[in-house]
Design a protein around this motif. Structure first.
Motif, mmCIF file in Angstrom:
data_model
loop_
_atom_site.group_PDB
_atom_site.id
_atom_site.type_symbol
_atom_site.label_atom_id
_atom_site.label_comp_id
_atom_site.label_asym_id
_atom_site.label_seq_id
_atom_site.Cartn_x
_atom_site.Cartn_y
_atom_site.Cartn_z
ATOM 1 N N THR B 61 0.953 -1.160 0.037
ATOM 2 C CA THR B 61 0.014 0.092 -0.063
ATOM 3 C C THR B 61 0.882 1.245 -0.043
ATOM 4 N N THR B 81 -1.954 -10.187 -2.236
ATOM 5 C CA THR B 81 -1.962 -9.541 -0.733
ATOM 6 C C THR B 81 -1.965 -11.041 0.036
ATOM 7 N N ILE B 83 -3.077 -12.937 2.777
ATOM 8 C CA ILE B 83 -4.306 -13.274 3.683
ATOM 9 C C ILE B 83 -3.948 -14.026 4.721
ATOM 10 N N ASN B 86 -0.512 -11.624 6.887
ATOM 11 C CA ASN B 86 -0.915 -10.388 7.539
ATOM 12 C C ASN B 86 -1.996 -10.182 8.316
ATOM 13 N N ILE B 91 -4.900 -5.243 6.827
ATOM 14 C CA ILE B 91 -5.192 -4.940 5.608
ATOM 15 C C ILE B 91 -6.693 -4.308 5.310
ATOM 16 N N ASP B 94 -5.349 -0.743 6.068
ATOM 17 C CA ASP B 94 -4.204 -0.171 4.956
ATOM 18 C C ASP B 94 -4.982 0.189 3.620
#
Lengths: 207, 374
Positions: B61, B81, B83, B86, B91, B94
């Motif tokens: 990001t 991304t 998952i 993180n 998430i 961001d």
């Protein structure tokens, strides 16, 4: 009549190959025993030599090229597997191991397997039990008690008929395991996925 | 239909010169590539996320926020991304922030990550990959849709009366794709939520991706989001082009032969045969890409991998010129032909806002109807 499929994998490198020869004799013994019990048999011979490059490529790319994929599907979809390797440096050959390395770890779970090996002298015969059998145990395959090792002398006049006896015994053991099992058919996760609610619920229950 | 590029963000030596770019050069190159994508008329730029060398994009990001300020139309996305490792709360925060800064030009693709050692660095275990993806996304989905969340799960501390801020722009969460190379569970997950499904389409042969996408489409319909051919499908792809196909093959071969992922394995010709990689003229790329529709049905998003394996920035920018000038305009025209009217485009922020307004108006209208009319 039920048709049982037998995949017969040889890691022999020569042409002709004594490893293939042993594999064929084991296949014939298992086929005979299955037919005696009233089953039809389809034999699928696989020479790993033909797929040596594709196997290494599979290690590097993570997927099997189309011809190798067909072989993997034939082997993992068979009712029984006969797997025969030459013994190199007191263990299975690298080519033999590579083939099992590219299979999914549960692809042979519960599958009846007959193991065989060839070598120059009988002094290496225990390699079957200290290397090939543990590998298949890890894969949770169901390996028959008799493993068949053929040394050079077994093919000549020095042989006393004991090889034939071992081959027949091992073939009958494999046929017995196959007979006691429903025809192979693995659930296809692409056809029948685990419903999402089950996945979500599985995460919530304490394990 | 949307066209774009996705970048892994690898720092790889150029095999023809032996020169390795610095991280600073590679990061600046990614920005230049994304800006070029907009300049040549592409719709989407997606960055990977990695937390280990030789990759630079650990903070997607941050990069996408910078790009949001430097671009006007480009949709900023991820590929993928993580998952799993993180925190879904971070998430949610961001990407909602990014969504505000970018005026809604944001979506994201969920992925699990396949590097075992990365998981414990973030307190996780790769063997929990699927359960993490399932639980974390379930939470993320709620955080963007419920103002106050009470939540308890297995992989993160519980939340009580938690509000993720900022709330999504216009009350509409970013559209989510779920990326997968192999896992039927992820296709099932995407179908369950009515989210998009992005098939990597690089590392495996097409019949593998056919059954994965067929599963997603079938289950999308099963869960009542629309008919199977209305499911939202994205595909990867990998190309290298020159005017003459022989030039393309000659120039790309050393990069292919030494590529970190598949180098020193199958030949360029074998890999081209087995996977969607196309090395040749723009026309060959057009023909091969158009065939994707025959294999997978009408779909919504096509992303190409262009900057990898040590290709110099200058070459990548030339590739993007070819893609934008000679390939994508033809693909847009040809893919539009015979596309059924009921097959939707990929959701954008504008279309999701409009859909929300319609749904709201519909609910109001129904509420105002007399009992007997329902």
């Amino acid at each position: 009549m039920t048709t049982r499929t037998l995949a017969v994998v040889s890691a022999g490198l020569g042409r002709p190959s004594s490893t293939r020869l042993l594999a064929d004799r084991l296949a014939a013994a298992a086929e005979g025993a299955l037919r005696e019990r009233g089953s039809d048999v389809a034999v699928e011979p696989v020479d790993l030599r033909d797929h040596a490059h594709a196997l290494v490529d599979n290690l590097l790319t993570g997927f099997p090229a189309a011809p190798l994929r067909a072989v993997v599907e034939a082997v993992t979809g068979a009712d029984g597997l006969i797997a025969v390797t030459p013994i190199f440096n007191a263990s299975y050959s690298g080519l033999f191991k590579t083939f099992f390395d590219v299979l999914d770890k549960d692809a042979l779970e519960g599958r009846p397997v007959l193991i065989g090996a060839t070598g120059g002298t009988a002094r290496h015969s225990l390699a079957l039990d200290h290397s090939v059998r543990p590998m298949l145990a890890y894969l949770r395959a169901n390996v028959v008690p008799t493993g068949v090792y053929a040394a050079s002398e077994d093919w000549g006049s020095g042989g006393d008929g004991a090889l034939t006896e071992r081959v027949d015994r091992a073939g009958a053991e494999l046929a017995g395991l196959i007979e006691g099992r429903a025809p192979a058919g693995r659930p296809d996760p692409y056809a029948d996925p685990v419903p999402f609610a089950e996945m979500l619920a599985a995460g919530r229950s304490p394990s | 239909m949307q066209f774009g590029i996705f970048s892994v963000g690898d720092v790889t030596a150029d095999p023809t010169t032996g020169r390795t770019p610095s991280e600073a050069e590679r990061i600046r190159a990614m920005v230049a590539i994304a800006e070029k994508a907009e300049e040549v008329g592409l719709d989407v730029f997606a960055t990977g996320e990695h937390h280990n060398p030789p990759f630079v994009p650990s903070s997607p990001t941050t990069m996408l926020g910078y790009l949001a300020a430097r671009t006007e139309r480009l949709i900023l996305s991820t590929a993928t991304t993580l998952i799993t490792t993180n925190d879904p709360v971070k998430i949610a925060e961001d990407f909602a922030m990014l969504q505000h800064l970018a005026g809604g030009r944001v979506d994201l693709t969920m992925g699990r990550g396949n590097t075992g050692p990365v998981y414990p660095w973030f307190g996780k275990d790769i063997r929990d990959g699927i359960p993490l993806a399932v639980e974390n996304y379930n939470l993320l989905h709620r955080l963007w849709r419920e103002d106050v969340v009470d939540w308890e799960g297995r992989h993160r501390t519980p939340l009580q009366s938690f509000t993720s801020t900022p709330r999504p722009l216009d009350g509409v969460p970013p559209f989510v794709w779920h990326g997968s190379i192999r896992s039927p569970e992820i296709a099932e997950q995407a179908a369950f939520y009515g989210d998009g499904f992005f098939a990597n389409n690089i590392f495996w042969p097409k019949d593998h991706f056919q059954r994965l996408i067929a599963l997603y489409r079938r289950r999308y319909e099963h869960y009542g989001h629309g008919s199977a051919d209305q499911a939202i499908v994205g595909l990867g792809g990998q190309v290298f082009m020159r005017k003459n196909s022989q030039d393309a093959v000659r120039e790309f071969r050393p990069y292919f032969d030494n590529a970190p992922v598949y180098g020193h394995g199958p030949s360029l010709e074998e890999f081209t045969e087995e996977t969607p990689l196309t090395v040749g003229s723009p026309q060959q790329v057009i023909d091969r890409t158009l065939a994707f529709r025959d294999h997978f049905g009408d779909y919504q998003r096509q992303l190409f991998l262009m900057d990898h394996a040590g290709l110099p920035l200058k070459t990548v920018l030339e590739q993007l010129d070819l893609l934008g000038e000679e390939v994508v305009p033809v693909l847009r025209r040809e893919f539009a032909k015979g596309r059924p009217a009921h097959v939707p485009d990929a959701p954008t922020h504008a279309s999701l806002v409009a859909a929300k307004a319609r749904a709201g108006a519909g609910a109001q209208a129904r509420a105002g109807e007399p009992e007997g009319a329902r």
